[in-house]
Design an enzyme around this catalytic site. Structure first.
Site, PDB file in Angstrom:
ATOM      1  N   SER A   1       4.835  -1.640  -1.520  1.00 22.53           N
ATOM      2  CA  SER A   1       3.849  -2.000  -0.499  1.00 22.53           C
ATOM      3  C   SER A   1       4.026  -3.466  -0.144  1.00 22.53           C
ATOM      4  CB  SER A   1       2.428  -1.773  -1.026  1.00 22.53           C
ATOM      5  OG  SER A   1       1.521  -2.432  -0.172  1.00 22.53           O
TER       6      SER A   1
ATOM      7  N   PHE B   1      -4.089  -2.012  -1.020  1.00 27.85           N
ATOM      8  CA  PHE B   1      -4.533  -1.159  -2.139  1.00 27.85           C
ATOM      9  C   PHE B   1      -6.056  -1.153  -2.315  1.00 27.85           C
ATOM     10  CE2 PHE B   1      -0.307  -1.589  -4.754  1.00 27.85           C
ATOM     11  CZ  PHE B   1       0.306  -0.732  -3.850  1.00 27.85           C
TER      12      PHE B   1
ATOM     13  N   LYS C   1       8.899   4.601  -5.436  1.00 29.16           N
ATOM     14  CA  LYS C   1       8.863   4.521  -3.963  1.00 29.16           C
ATOM     15  C   LYS C   1       9.369   3.159  -3.527  1.00 29.16           C
ATOM     16  CE  LYS C   1       5.804   5.265  -0.019  1.00 29.16           C
ATOM     17  NZ  LYS C   1       4.543   5.868   0.415  1.00 29.16           N
TER      18      LYS C   1
ATOM     19  N   ASN D   1      -0.478  -1.536   8.954  1.00 29.40           N
ATOM     20  CA  ASN D   1      -1.607  -1.642   8.028  1.00 29.40           C
ATOM     21  C   ASN D   1      -1.358  -2.738   7.010  1.00 29.40           C
ATOM     22  OD1 ASN D   1      -1.673  -0.624   4.975  1.00 29.40           O
ATOM     23  ND2 ASN D   1      -0.013   0.479   6.034  1.00 29.40           N
TER      24      ASN D   1
ATOM     25  N   ASN E   1       1.805  -5.289   1.091  1.00 29.53           N
ATOM     26  CA  ASN E   1       0.496  -5.946   1.174  1.00 29.53           C
ATOM     27  C   ASN E   1      -0.059  -6.418  -0.161  1.00 29.53           C
ATOM     28  OD1 ASN E   1       0.389  -5.385   4.033  1.00 29.53           O
ATOM     29  ND2 ASN E   1       0.051  -3.243   3.449  1.00 29.53           N
ATOM     30  N   THR E   2       0.722  -6.297  -1.209  1.00 32.05           N
ATOM     31  CA  THR E   2       0.304  -6.837  -2.517  1.00 32.05           C
ATOM     32  C   THR E   2       1.333  -7.894  -2.907  1.00 32.05           C
ATOM     33  OG1 THR E   2      -0.780  -4.801  -3.182  1.00 32.05           O
ATOM     34  CG2 THR E   2      -0.075  -6.245  -4.963  1.00 32.05           C
TER      35      THR E   2
ATOM     36  N   ASN F   1       8.593   3.315   2.095  1.00 35.10           N
ATOM     37  CA  ASN F   1       7.278   2.774   2.428  1.00 35.10           C
ATOM     38  C   ASN F   1       7.343   2.177   3.850  1.00 35.10           C
ATOM     39  OD1 ASN F   1       4.621   1.667   2.068  1.00 35.10           O
ATOM     40  ND2 ASN F   1       5.028   1.672  -0.134  1.00 35.10           N
TER      41      ASN F   1
HETATM   42  C1  FMN Z   1      -2.906   3.129   6.601  1.00 38.42           C
HETATM   43  C2  FMN Z   1      -1.783   3.355   5.639  1.00 38.42           C
HETATM   44  C3  FMN Z   1      -2.011   3.185   4.280  1.00 38.42           C
HETATM   45  C4  FMN Z   1      -0.963   3.396   3.368  1.00 38.42           C
HETATM   46  N1  FMN Z   1      -1.208   3.254   2.035  1.00 38.42           N
HETATM   47  C5  FMN Z   1      -0.209   3.517   1.142  1.00 38.42           C
HETATM   48  C6  FMN Z   1      -0.450   3.429  -0.249  1.00 38.42           C
HETATM   49  O1  FMN Z   1      -1.563   3.174  -0.708  1.00 38.42           O
HETATM   50  N2  FMN Z   1       0.600   3.676  -1.086  1.00 38.42           N
HETATM   51  C7  FMN Z   1       1.846   4.008  -0.640  1.00 38.42           C
HETATM   52  O2  FMN Z   1       2.746   4.229  -1.446  1.00 38.42           O
HETATM   53  N3  FMN Z   1       2.090   4.102   0.693  1.00 38.42           N
HETATM   54  C8  FMN Z   1       1.100   3.864   1.578  1.00 38.42           C
HETATM   55  N4  FMN Z   1       1.350   3.973   2.928  1.00 38.42           N
HETATM   56  C9  FMN Z   1       2.734   4.270   3.379  1.00 38.42           C
HETATM   57  C10 FMN Z   1       2.942   5.746   3.650  1.00 38.42           C
HETATM   58  O3  FMN Z   1       2.777   6.504   2.479  1.00 38.42           O
HETATM   59  C11 FMN Z   1       4.346   5.997   4.213  1.00 38.42           C
HETATM   60  O4  FMN Z   1       5.283   5.624   3.240  1.00 38.42           O
HETATM   61  C12 FMN Z   1       4.635   5.221   5.480  1.00 38.42           C
HETATM   62  O5  FMN Z   1       3.499   5.172   6.302  1.00 38.42           O
HETATM   63  C13 FMN Z   1       5.802   5.816   6.268  1.00 38.42           C
HETATM   64  O6  FMN Z   1       5.532   7.132   6.683  1.00 38.42           O
HETATM   65  P1  FMN Z   1       5.007   7.487   8.178  1.00 38.42           P
HETATM   66  O7  FMN Z   1       5.896   6.775   9.132  1.00 38.42           O
HETATM   67  O8  FMN Z   1       5.079   8.972   8.262  1.00 38.42           O
HETATM   68  O9  FMN Z   1       3.609   6.989   8.251  1.00 38.42           O
HETATM   69  C14 FMN Z   1       0.316   3.764   3.845  1.00 38.42           C
HETATM   70  C15 FMN Z   1       0.520   3.947   5.211  1.00 38.42           C
HETATM   71  C16 FMN Z   1      -0.502   3.750   6.104  1.00 38.42           C
HETATM   72  C17 FMN Z   1      -0.255   3.950   7.580  1.00 38.42           C
END
Ligand code: FMN
Length: 457
Positions: free
Chosen positions: A274, A191, A316, A187, A276-277, A345
């Protein structure tokens, strides 16, 4: 082509339902009128027509079913029958499927966890009682639209956000890509957030409602010690704070988030990881992090807090950090008495397991199964660097109870997931909890806390 056409058609049919602004009335999970409103399909191939016909058939059958049984039963059936529903969801664009899922959870169209969590997986962290250690990671409910529905599915805690001070759209779509075979997602949302004011209003409005609601999973547990209300009602609620893309003063952004949202949070998260920022991950550097955390702690502590005190503050972090970076973060965390770290993350790396997928070259953060080893390794290192003194939330690639257990043995006190939930749906949560309880019993642990860091000793 056929799959594309049917996906487009299905999207049009469903969008018409989801984009209707007022909440849909009760007892109408999926409308029986959908077929009338469906566009003509004559130009589609036979396969496309069959697929569309099957979808409309499901909608009609669903409608008929709804007319005879109550909404909760129908939706429980629909959402727990993940084998049936997932291929249906898989036809949709990833972000659209996500919007639908949040929308369903917001309306309570999700199965409520009926079982009481086994006492062995209950625990207390930061003086707050968790009925189980399995949480929903940030990014799923970015705008706090579905907290109650999500907690009701059986999560021990739900983290909303990341929330930015000013509303922003995030990156252009498409920005979420499913690497299905690998159980992964890339992704680059960037934000997308409705902003702190909208989220505060929503959490404020839910405050009364959730407090009165006795049906939440955590309020139904037999363990009377389990906390029956966070600042925002039953269940544990984390609020994850981000910064606006164009803001030049990151600390000021996080401080605004603290001022506006901390009153609703059982814990707060500063997201500095993140990918992406632009520039965000630089905030993980020793000096930057120290200055940032000090300012945020000060902002939180100067607010008026009741007996419970202020919400714990967590940071985080990314999984793409060197040993030196980790040492710096651990030093800051210990020196400033940080309440916890979330590890981790998404990753900007592309492990070998995804490299053959053409989508692997999409820009953004990778999550899901291919992230498991990388994030667990960082977790273990951080547990050892902080000598187990700081609660760690293990996140990244968890898709089973055994995975959750491995994170705990690697130093996590709590765990979170996102990607596996996006693939597996609500049925996954009770499954993970049951498996986790089995793992603990199998290895002779009497509680989660006993198992924390077992692989690091
Ligand atoms: C589509 C998407 C959007 C995410 N948006 C955020 C976010 O806004 N803030 C954040 O701290 N992590 C965000 N994450 C990261 C997740 O919180 C998590 O840390 C990461 O996906 C790893 O966990 P997983 O393997 O179980 O998905 C996002 C993940 C995905 C897939």
């Amino acid at each position: 082509m056929a799959a594309w056409s049917s996906r487009k058609l299905l999207k049009e049919v469903l969008l018409r339902r989801v984009s209707s602004n007022p909440p849909l009335p009760r007892f109408r999970c999926f409308s029986t009128s959908a077929p009338e409103s469906a566009p003509k399909i004559s130009h589609h191939s036979k396969k496309g027509r069959l697929l569309t016909g099957a979808t409309i058939g499901i909608v009609i059958a669903g409608g008929a079913y709804v007319s005879t049984v109550d909404e909760a039963t129908f939706c429980g059936w629909l959402f727990s029958a993940t084998k049936l529903v997932n291929p249906f969801f898989a036809l949709l664009d990833a972000e659209f499927a996500h919007t639908l899922a949040v929308s369903a959870a917001a309306r309570g169209w999700v199965p409520r966890e009926k079982r009481v969590d086994p006492p062995i997986i209950g625990l207390e962290v930061w003086g707050r009682k968790f009925s189980n250690p399995v949480g929903l990671a940030a990014g799923f409910d970015k705008n706090a639209e579905a907290v109650d529905g999500l907690l009701g599915m059986g999560f021990g805690f739900v983290e909303v956000g990341s929330v930015t001070p000013v509303p922003q759209d995030g990156n252009p779509k498409p920005r979420i890509f499913r690497l299905r075979q690998e159980g992964a997602i890339i992704n680059r949302c960037g934000f997308n957030s409705q902003g702190i004011v909208a989220v505060a209003k929503r959490l404020g409005a839910q405050h009364g409602k959730r407090k009165l609601d006795e049906t939440s999973s955590s309020s139904r547990t037999s363990n009377n010690d389990v906390k029956h209300g966070g600042k925002a009602g039953p269940g544990i609620l984390g609020v994850n704070l981000g910064k606006n893309k164009t803001s030049e003063d990151a600390a000021a952004d996080y401080v605004q988030g603290v001022h506006t949202l901390s009153q609703y949070a059982d814990y707060l998260v500063i997201n500095v990881s993140s990918p992406n920022t632009p520039g965000l991950r630089m905030l993980q550097g020793r000096k930057q992090l120290k200055d940032l955390v000090k300012k945020i702690q000060a902002a939180r502590d100067e607010m008026q807090w009741g007996d419970e005190g202020p919400p714990p503050l967590l940071v985080k972090i990314a999984p793409d950090l060197s040993k030196d970076d980790l040492e710096d973060i651990a030093a800051v965390a210990v020196a400033l008495n940080l309440d916890g770290l979330i590890i981790s993350n998404t990753t900007i790396s592309r492990p070998d397991t995804v490299s053959s997928n053409p989508l692997a070259s999409e820009a953004g953060g990778l999550s899901g199964k291919p992230l498991f080893d990388l994030s667990t390794n960082i977790l273990k290192q951080m547990y050892m660097l902080t000598r187990g003194k700081i609660p760690l939330i293990g996140c990244g690639g968890i898709s089973s109870g055994e995975d959750a257990y491995k994170k705990i043995r690697s130093g996590a006190t709590l765990v979170q997931l996102y990607t596996a939930f996006a693939y597996g749906g609500p049925a996954l949560i009770p499954q993970i909890k049951a498996e986790l309880a089995e793992c603990l019993e199998r290895d002779g642990f009497k509680s989660i806390l006993e198992a924390v860091g077992a692989d690091c000793r």
